[in-house]
Design an enzyme around this catalytic site. Structure first.
Site, PDB file in Angstrom:
ATOM      1  N   GLU A 156       0.861  -1.183   0.000  1.00  0.00           N
ATOM      2  CA  GLU A 156       0.000   0.000   0.000  1.00  0.00           C
ATOM      3  C   GLU A 156       0.893   1.226   0.000  1.00  0.00           C
ATOM      4  OE1 GLU A 156      -2.803   2.370   3.227  1.00  0.00           O
ATOM      5  OE2 GLU A 156      -2.771   0.180   3.282  1.00  0.00           O
ATOM      6  N   GLU A 161      -2.635  11.708   3.085  1.00  0.00           N
ATOM      7  CA  GLU A 161      -3.381  11.146   4.211  1.00  0.00           C
ATOM      8  C   GLU A 161      -3.179  11.995   5.452  1.00  0.00           C
ATOM      9  OE1 GLU A 161      -4.399   6.770   6.055  1.00  0.00           O
ATOM     10  OE2 GLU A 161      -2.332   7.170   5.464  1.00  0.00           O
TER      11      GLU A 161
END
Length: 339
Positions: A156, A161
């Protein structure tokens, strides 16, 4: 974004979330010498360019339970469009993906939101997102990321974020194989990237999924600072031979070659984050990735770190405050993949 123990990184970077590390250091982004040594002199060509209705035709709307235990009901394409949570702005062809900001939701209940995934998968390249707005507000957890099948086996990559009122962007790699993947941290790390290292071991599992994160130092890279600067561009260069690099460019600093769709990252400023292939087996740990754009609420990271974020009340209580989510929306100009 899949991760379940972000609280660990939130604790490590508490001072960063509320203090000194959030001072803007835009001048660091103009150090170019080291950046040129890291990357091959290559002009990339457009492979896929997503804009406007492309996000409805070439991306899928996820409707399952939130894997990060957030207080959201992810909507289908038809429901998101009918509720005004996913639409194209006719004035500029930008795509809006929003959290519901009008419905009555009980404290601790679920609020409607949107999560989309690209239909195509990739094994490298230059991934670019241009956005003029990202979701902001207490309890929000927006992200733009890529992920492979059978998490965490295929890895990932979190490009954008953050949670709550976090002031700068957090970039993270998560690996899930026996092949080593670490972030290089040494006395000359500042010559390779400008961000602050939060964790060095990228290996992740369901019970220990902090990954190897780097926090940007530019307050224009996330949240209100990003939106107040009229947004900007994030770019991930995934090169199996050299490593992973992430840049953030404020609107006024987007490279001319990227605007012309002929990007050559070797001419760009020092990236905010860099994970060298010398300390991480890139191709073994990251493959067959789809891109994801989403916004969740509370959940395992935004909820767990809420009490230390400076936000009022509790995360569960904030879910009930519809007006908190008026600005919880992505406004995306385009997403492009270059090869």
């Amino acid at each position: 974004m899949y991760t379940l123990s972000k609280l660990f990184l939130a604790a490590l970077s508490l001072t960063t979330l509320v203090g000194a590390h959030h001072q803007s250091r835009a001048h660091a982004r103009h150090r170019r010498t080291a950046g040129r040594r890291q990357f091959a002199d290559k002009t990339y060509q457009v492979q896929d360019f997503y804009q406007g209705e492309d996000f409805f035709n070439n991306w899928d709307f996820f409707t399952g339970p939130d894997p990060t235990s957030g207080n959201v009901n992810y909507q289908s394409k038809s429901n998101a469009q009918s509720k005004g949570l996913a639409y194209v702005n006719d004035c500029d062809n930008s795509t809006v993906l929003a959290v519901d900001s009008t419905s009555t939701v009980a404290p601790g209940g679920n609020r409607d939101s949107v999560r989309i995934t690209s239909q195509k998968s990739y094994n490298g390249g230059l991934f670019v997102i241009d956005a003029s707005n990202m979701p902001v507000g207490c309890s929000t957890w927006p992200s733009f990321w890529t992920v492979g099948p059978n998490w965490p086996s295929a890895g990932e990559i979190d490009i954008i974020e953050g949670v709550n009122d976090q002031a700068t962007n957090q970039m993270t790699l998560h690996s899930g194989t026996s092949q080593s993947c670490m972030i290089k941290k040494s006395n000359n790390s500042s010559e390779l990237f400008t961000g602050q290292v939060l964790g060095t071991d990228c290996y992740s599992s369901a019970s220990a999924d902090a990954g190897c994160a780097v926090e940007d130092t530019d307050t224009r890279s996330f949240g209100y600072g990003f939106n107040n600067a009229e947004g900007g561009v994030f770019a991930l260069l995934w090169d199996n031979s050299s490593g992973m690099s992430v840049w953030h460019f404020a609107r006024s600093e987007i490279p001319a070659d990227l605007t012309a769709q002929t990007p050559n990252p070797s001419t760009w400023s020092t990236p905010a984050g860099f994970w060298s292939a010398q300390s991480c087996d890139i191709s073994a740990n990251f493959y067959d990735h789809q891109m994801v754009i989403d916004t969740t609420i509370c959940g395992n990271w935004a909820g767990s770190s809420y009490s230390s974020s400076g936000c009022p009340g509790t995360c569960s209580e904030m879910v009930a405050n519809a007006t908190n989510y008026v600005d919880a929306q992505w406004v995306i100009n385009y997403v492009a993949v270059f090869q």
